[in-house]
Design a protein around this motif. Structure first.
Motif, short mmCIF file in Angstrom:
data_model
loop_
_atom_site.label_atom_id
_atom_site.label_comp_id
_atom_site.label_asym_id
_atom_site.label_seq_id
_atom_site.Cartn_x
_atom_site.Cartn_y
_atom_site.Cartn_z
N ILE A 1 0.85 -1.20 0.00
CA ILE A 1 0.00 0.00 0.00
C ILE A 1 0.88 1.25 0.00
O ILE A 1 1.66 1.45 0.94
N GLY A 2 0.78 2.05 -1.03
CA GLY A 2 1.69 3.18 -1.22
C GLY A 2 2.95 2.66 -1.89
O GLY A 2 4.06 2.85 -1.43
N THR A 3 2.77 2.00 -3.02
CA THR A 3 3.88 1.25 -3.64
C THR A 3 4.87 2.15 -4.37
O THR A 3 6.03 1.80 -4.53
N ASP A 4 4.37 3.29 -4.86
CA ASP A 4 5.19 4.24 -5.63
C ASP A 4 5.83 3.54 -6.84
O ASP A 4 5.14 3.19 -7.78
N HIS A 5 7.12 3.27 -6.76
CA HIS A 5 7.87 2.68 -7.90
C HIS A 5 7.75 1.17 -8.01
O HIS A 5 8.33 0.56 -8.89
N ILE B 1 -3.10 -1.20 -8.61
CA ILE B 1 -4.46 -0.83 -8.20
C ILE B 1 -4.45 0.59 -7.65
O ILE B 1 -3.66 0.90 -6.74
N LEU B 2 -5.35 1.42 -8.18
CA LEU B 2 -5.51 2.77 -7.64
C LEU B 2 -6.39 2.65 -6.40
O LEU B 2 -7.55 2.23 -6.48
N SER B 3 -5.83 2.98 -5.24
CA SER B 3 -6.59 2.75 -4.01
C SER B 3 -6.11 3.68 -2.90
O SER B 3 -4.91 3.83 -2.67
N ASN B 4 -7.09 4.28 -2.24
CA ASN B 4 -6.77 5.04 -1.03
C ASN B 4 -6.70 4.03 0.11
O ASN B 4 -7.70 3.44 0.50
#
Ligand SMILES: C[S@@+](CC[C@H](N)C(=O)[O-])C[C@H]1O[C@@H](n2cnc3c(N)ncnc32)[C@H](O)[C@@H]1O
Length: 219
Positions: A22-26, A71-74
């Protein structure tokens, strides 16, 4: 460039699990997990399109698109239900806590939740302790002049941790590793200087932290 922090996180992930970063960035972690045969199903999740595009480009470069899904995810919002391990790394404590608080109902379904926040690992432990969760593993990494503490927890019940365990880490304080002792020495010196400069006007929590490090180091 070698990235010991990410390598250590990857090393801590249980083998053969479905992992959500979660919050993978690169997407460095998902790629490493697949390269190391730690996982063959990873969700590389991020709240922002920009990082997700760079994650996708990296994943395609390594030909791992069939094993790593972006995955686009908050936070956990769109993280698929078959995820078994969650990783939240490289964020501030408040962001990490916000993500965890919003997904409290889902956390017990994870076999392992790994956290690496930018600073103040004691704040993260305080949060874990306040929910009576269990800290299972902790590792300390010193890299390019930064101190990183990586911890994993489960939602199994644990009595609240003591102030010493929260500051020093219930696992790290038992390991007696030279580099972690050196980190504690630095913390001790930092609080000593604050106390000396404030000539007795520092708040009680600084005093307490100073005394905990002092006792731990037997100064
Ligand atoms: C500094 S990067 C850390 C990247 C990687 N996890 C690491 O440890 O190197 C933080 C990433 O978290 C993402 N992020 C911040 N808040 C988030 C949230 N609520 N949910 C998902 N991703 C988030 C940001 O967009 C950014 O890509």
């Amino acid at each position: 460039m070698k990235n010991t922090r990410i390598e250590t996180i990857a090393d801590m992930v249980k083998e053969g699990m479905v992992v959500a970063d979660i919050g993978t960035d690169h997407a460095l972690l998902p790629i490493l997990l697949v390269q190391n045969n730690k996982s063959n199903k990873v969700y590389a999740c991020d709240i922002a399109e920009g990082p997700l595009a760079s994650a996708k480009a990296n994943i395609e470069k390594y030909h791992y698109s069939s094993l790593i899904q972006t995955i686009l995810s908050n936070g956990f919002e769109h993280v698929p239900a078959d995820s078994e391990v969650a990783v939240i790394a490289g964020m501030g404590y408040l962001t990490a806590c916000g993500i965890l608080d919003a997904a409290m109902h889902r956390l017990p379904s994870f076999k392992q939740i790994i956290l690496e926040i930018n600073r103040d690992p004691d704040e993260m432990r305080k949060w874990i302790s306040s929910h009576n969760f269990t800290i299972v593993e902790e590792r300390y990494v010193h890299e390019r002049n930064h101190d990183y503490v990586i911890m994993s927890f489960t939602c199994e019940y644990h009595p609240s941790y003591t102030e010493e365990e929260i500051l020093l880490g219930p696992v790290l304080m038992q390991k007696n590793e030279d580099d972690y002792i050196a980190y504690c020495q630095k913390q001790y010196e930092k609080y000593k200087t604050i106390l000396e400069r404030s000539s007795g006007r520092s708040d009680a929590s600084i005093q307490k932290k100073f005394l905990i490090f002092k006792e731990f180091l037997k100064q």
